[in-house]
Enzyme design. Structure first.
Site, PDB file in Angstrom:
ATOM      1  N   LYS A 183       7.696  -1.504   2.999  1.00 23.86           N
ATOM      2  CA  LYS A 183       6.577  -0.983   3.784  1.00 23.86           C
ATOM      3  C   LYS A 183       6.410  -1.739   5.109  1.00 23.86           C
ATOM      4  O   LYS A 183       7.019  -2.790   5.308  1.00 23.86           O
ATOM      5  CB  LYS A 183       5.288  -1.020   2.956  1.00 23.86           C
ATOM      6  CG  LYS A 183       5.389  -0.197   1.663  1.00 23.86           C
ATOM      7  CD  LYS A 183       5.599   1.290   1.914  1.00 23.86           C
ATOM      8  CE  LYS A 183       6.191   2.027   0.723  1.00 23.86           C
ATOM      9  NZ  LYS A 183       5.281   2.413  -0.304  1.00 23.86           N
TER      10      LYS A 183
HETATM   11  C1  LIG Z   1       5.178   3.034  -1.665  1.00 22.55           C
HETATM   12  C2  LIG Z   1       4.142   4.024  -1.988  1.00 22.55           C
HETATM   13  C3  LIG Z   1       3.363   3.915  -3.140  1.00 22.55           C
HETATM   14  C4  LIG Z   1       3.663   2.916  -4.218  1.00 22.55           C
HETATM   15  O1  LIG Z   1       3.387   1.647  -3.860  1.00 22.55           O
HETATM   16  P1  LIG Z   1       3.604   0.466  -4.926  1.00 22.55           P
HETATM   17  O2  LIG Z   1       3.039  -0.706  -4.222  1.00 22.55           O
HETATM   18  O3  LIG Z   1       5.080   0.392  -5.148  1.00 22.55           O
HETATM   19  O4  LIG Z   1       2.867   0.838  -6.146  1.00 22.55           O
HETATM   20  C5  LIG Z   1       2.322   4.794  -3.332  1.00 22.55           C
HETATM   21  N1  LIG Z   1       2.075   5.776  -2.459  1.00 22.55           N
HETATM   22  C6  LIG Z   1       2.823   5.937  -1.359  1.00 22.55           C
HETATM   23  C7  LIG Z   1       2.469   7.034  -0.421  1.00 22.55           C
HETATM   24  C8  LIG Z   1       3.894   5.075  -1.100  1.00 22.55           C
HETATM   25  O5  LIG Z   1       4.654   5.257  -0.019  1.00 22.55           O
END
Ligand SMILES: *Cc1c(COP(=O)(O)O)cnc(C)c1O
Length: 370
Positions: A183
């Protein structure tokens, strides 16, 4: 030539210094210090009252939906094009997800389809800002208001995105974020729950502390069965450094996108939109090849692979997964995903690497043109 990864984090001496300090000194009475500082800094960046750091975005969504009282027999509306994490917590709570079609330009849920899907059982609408693109928040919030249904924002992909001056994640009843290593800002694994709603914040605090209410004076006395989705102080130390650098990190993502946009101009494809009055954080630069062009995403991915480039498929429609009811009527979702690919992006991605990726896209699409 070194491999071009589809994404990687930007870690500097600041992250290393804070994490080292947390590992060496962040214990005893300081064991929550970085967590508190990270939450405060993140809430200030977004312009919200409350933030609760979690072990993941999935956990943050689970906590928030549980705090809203979502449970068996309830329905939750979200877009068919999504990662499983946005819908899994709906299943954990025994509720039923209702997947609606997306808009062809933003790839986010279509407000008209949302409204048409509302029933007396609808308990929440999850607006996911896909790849940094913003959902139509004015329309969704108006629908939520009209029917008395909370709109929540999964803004995991929308750090840096703004809807008419308001940051993604700050507009719904609550917002969630992910700090997974892929991210825009990262803590390795991690997430955040944010809200302006005092009562919801208190409810989430209790649920996230194994059901122990803040006012409870009896030690080790859970008032109910809650959850355990906490972030560690060491992760929060990395997160605090990332938030202190957040403008730089967003700028990096935006620079990469605009170079892609320049290099790919004139080809038969569209990319992430940035409508008037909005800012796109461009978590994932994405191309959607025009329908008239004969194109397979597997073909492009194979070319990428041969050139040591990691490609990422656009999310499959959730309704294609065998354990969800199929939704062939979501025609936009079922059309777009076959023609779309995410391009590699990281904050300090070299100009030549972006050019290299674009050369391959150009070669493939030009060849089809002839
Ligand atoms: C990456 C992502 C998640 C999941 O995040 P985690 O921290 O891995 O649980 C949830 N929603 C969206 C839109 C994402 O891109």
């Amino acid at each position: 030539m070194t491999r071009i990864h589809y994404t990687k984090p930007s870690i500097t001496d600041l992250e290393v210094a804070y994490a080292t300090d947390a590992a060496r000194n962040g214990w005893g009475e300081k064991c929550y210090e970085y967590i508190g500082r990270f939450e405060t800094a993140f809430a200030r960046h977004l312009g919200v009252k409350h933030a609760v750091a979690t072990s993941s975005c999935t956990g943050a969504i689970h906590l928030g939906l549980a705090a809203l009282g979502v449970g068996a027999g309830d329905e939750v509306i979200l877009a068919d094009i999504n990662w499983i994490a946005s819908v899994a917590p709906v299943i954990y709570l025994g509720a039923t997800p209702v997947m609606v079609d997306i808009l062809p330009d933003t790839w986010c849920l279509d407000p008209a389809k949302v409204e048409a899907a509302i029933t007396p059982r609808t308990k929440a609408i999850i607006a996911v800002h896909i790849y940094g693109n913003l959902c139509d928040m004015d329309a969704l919030l108006a629908i939520g208001e009209r029917y008395g249904i909370p709109v929540i924002e999964d803004a995991a992909e929308a750090i840096g995105s703004q809807w008419r001056g308001q940051r993604a994640g700050s507009m719904g009843r609550f917002g969630t974020f992910s700090f997974h290593g892929t991210k825009t800002i990262t803590t390795g694994e991690g997430g955040m729950f944010v809200t302006n709603d005092d009562a919801l914040f208190e409810r989430v605090l209790t649920l996230s502390n194994h059901g122990r209410a803040r006012g409870q004076t009896k030690q080790f006395w859970p008032d109910e069965v809650g959850f355990k989705y906490k972030m560690s102080n060491i992760q929060a130390a990395i997160g605090l450094a990332q938030v202190e650098r957040i403008e730089e990190l967003i700028e990096g993502k935006r620079r990469v996108f605009s170079q892609y946009q320049r290099e790919l101009a004139g080809l038969p494809l569209t990319m992430n939109p940035e409508p008037e009055g909005c800012v796109n954080g461009y978590w994932m630069p994405t191309i959607v090849v025009d329908g008239a062009v004969s194109f397979t995403r597997d073909g492009l991915l194979a070319e990428f692979k041969a050139n040591e480039i990691d490609g990422r498929v656009f999310f499959w429609p959730l309704s294609e997964l065998p354990y969800f009811p199929s939704r062939p009527d979501n025609t936009v979702a079922h059309d777009i995903y076959r023609r779309a690919i995410n391009l590699p992006t990281y904050h300090d991605m070299a100009t030549q690497d972006i050019q290299h990726v674009c050369e391959i896209v150009r070669r493939l699409l030009r060849a089809k043109d002839d």
